[in-house]
Design a protein around this motif. Sequence first.
Motif, PDB file in Angstrom:
ATOM      1  N   THR A 218      48.838 -46.004  28.919  1.00  0.00           N
ATOM      2  CA  THR A 218      47.889 -45.177  28.349  1.00  0.00           C
ATOM      3  C   THR A 218      48.430 -43.744  29.220  1.00  0.00           C
ATOM      4  O   THR A 218      47.881 -42.652  28.443  1.00  0.00           O
ATOM      5  CB  THR A 218      46.792 -45.418  27.394  1.00  0.00           C
ATOM      6  OG1 THR A 218      45.685 -46.015  28.664  1.00  0.00           O
ATOM      7  CG2 THR A 218      46.892 -46.540  26.819  1.00  0.00           C
TER       8      THR A 218
ATOM      9  N   ARG B 152      55.666 -42.308  22.741  1.00  0.00           N
ATOM     10  CA  ARG B 152      54.842 -42.346  21.624  1.00  0.00           C
ATOM     11  C   ARG B 152      54.625 -40.535  20.848  1.00  0.00           C
ATOM     12  O   ARG B 152      54.334 -40.741  19.960  1.00  0.00           O
ATOM     13  CB  ARG B 152      53.465 -42.263  22.360  1.00  0.00           C
ATOM     14  CG  ARG B 152      53.400 -44.199  22.705  1.00  0.00           C
ATOM     15  CD  ARG B 152      51.764 -44.517  23.027  1.00  0.00           C
ATOM     16  NE  ARG B 152      50.673 -44.058  23.982  1.00  0.00           N
ATOM     17  CZ  ARG B 152      51.146 -44.524  25.279  1.00  0.00           C
ATOM     18  NH1 ARG B 152      52.068 -45.018  25.385  1.00  0.00           N
ATOM     19  NH2 ARG B 152      50.534 -44.235  26.524  1.00  0.00           N
TER      20      ARG B 152
ATOM     21  N   ILE C 116      56.309 -49.491  22.738  1.00  0.00           N
ATOM     22  CA  ILE C 116      55.860 -48.496  22.858  1.00  0.00           C
ATOM     23  C   ILE C 116      54.162 -48.093  23.199  1.00  0.00           C
ATOM     24  O   ILE C 116      53.860 -48.271  23.396  1.00  0.00           O
ATOM     25  CB  ILE C 116      56.280 -46.816  22.148  1.00  0.00           C
ATOM     26  CG1 ILE C 116      57.981 -47.076  22.120  1.00  0.00           C
ATOM     27  CG2 ILE C 116      55.387 -45.997  22.046  1.00  0.00           C
ATOM     28  CD1 ILE C 116      59.071 -46.182  21.256  1.00  0.00           C
TER      29      ILE C 116
ATOM     30  N   ALA D 160      55.483 -42.767  29.013  1.00  0.00           N
ATOM     31  CA  ALA D 160      54.675 -43.834  28.019  1.00  0.00           C
ATOM     32  C   ALA D 160      54.342 -42.197  26.815  1.00  0.00           C
ATOM     33  O   ALA D 160      54.154 -42.789  25.863  1.00  0.00           O
ATOM     34  CB  ALA D 160      53.438 -44.328  27.969  1.00  0.00           C
ATOM     35  N   ASP D 161      53.356 -41.683  27.495  1.00  0.00           N
ATOM     36  CA  ASP D 161      52.693 -40.187  26.374  1.00  0.00           C
ATOM     37  C   ASP D 161      54.078 -39.440  25.701  1.00  0.00           C
ATOM     38  O   ASP D 161      53.946 -39.000  23.993  1.00  0.00           O
ATOM     39  CB  ASP D 161      52.247 -39.385  27.020  1.00  0.00           C
ATOM     40  CG  ASP D 161      50.420 -39.889  27.646  1.00  0.00           C
ATOM     41  OD1 ASP D 161      50.138 -41.630  26.672  1.00  0.00           O
ATOM     42  OD2 ASP D 161      50.095 -39.205  28.435  1.00  0.00           O
TER      43      ASP D 161
ATOM     44  N   LEU E  92      53.234 -49.904  26.867  1.00  0.00           N
ATOM     45  CA  LEU E  92      53.219 -49.189  27.620  1.00  0.00           C
ATOM     46  C   LEU E  92      52.025 -48.740  28.278  1.00  0.00           C
ATOM     47  O   LEU E  92      50.889 -48.599  27.397  1.00  0.00           O
ATOM     48  CB  LEU E  92      53.683 -47.613  27.403  1.00  0.00           C
ATOM     49  CG  LEU E  92      55.355 -48.297  26.315  1.00  0.00           C
ATOM     50  CD1 LEU E  92      56.661 -47.237  26.497  1.00  0.00           C
ATOM     51  CD2 LEU E  92      56.052 -48.862  28.089  1.00  0.00           C
TER      52      LEU E  92
ATOM     53  N   ASN F  55      50.525 -42.460  31.324  1.00  0.00           N
ATOM     54  CA  ASN F  55      51.496 -42.484  31.894  1.00  0.00           C
ATOM     55  C   ASN F  55      52.191 -42.262  31.403  1.00  0.00           C
ATOM     56  O   ASN F  55      52.478 -41.748  29.845  1.00  0.00           O
ATOM     57  CB  ASN F  55      52.389 -43.919  31.996  1.00  0.00           C
ATOM     58  CG  ASN F  55      53.571 -43.810  32.079  1.00  0.00           C
ATOM     59  OD1 ASN F  55      55.368 -43.145  32.117  1.00  0.00           O
ATOM     60  ND2 ASN F  55      54.512 -44.532  33.997  1.00  0.00           N
TER      61      ASN F  55
END
Length: 155
Positions: A71, A80, A66, A76-77, A69, A73
């Motif tokens: 930052t 997280r 993760i 991806a956020d 990935l 996107n």
Amino acid sequence: MFRGISSINLDDKGRLAIPTKYREELVECCDRQLIVTVAVDERCNGEPGCLWLYPLPEWEKVEKTIKALPTLNKMADKLRRFVIGNASECEMDNQGRLLLPERLRRYAKMDKKIFLVGQLSKFEIWNEDAWTAKENEWLNGDDDEGLEALGPITF
């Protein structure tokens, strides 16, 4: 490798007893250190379906993936915030019990009966109603999305 399904009762404090067959392996592979978090891909009838339970070394692989990935996107956020943000450290005690954080129990609507489902390198923890509904959905459905992408599979 974790496999099989175990029906478990949570105690009044929100602890589950890890089945005996997994305890020694969890002591050896992670010295009783586990991480529990929300599952992002399993919902049932629009409701949260389950939690994920990882031995610490397996969880560290997830974190590394993760972290790598992009930052900026949005997905991806979300991963997280949702998966990493809800992750809680749990330690299996000498009796093989693990306290599930209250917040995660509420999220997954876990009160008494749960199912621990082995998923090779992690476990899924389902509340009884969600597991039963999801199992019926799988058995009665014709969802084969992504099957072709897996290529030929022989068992």
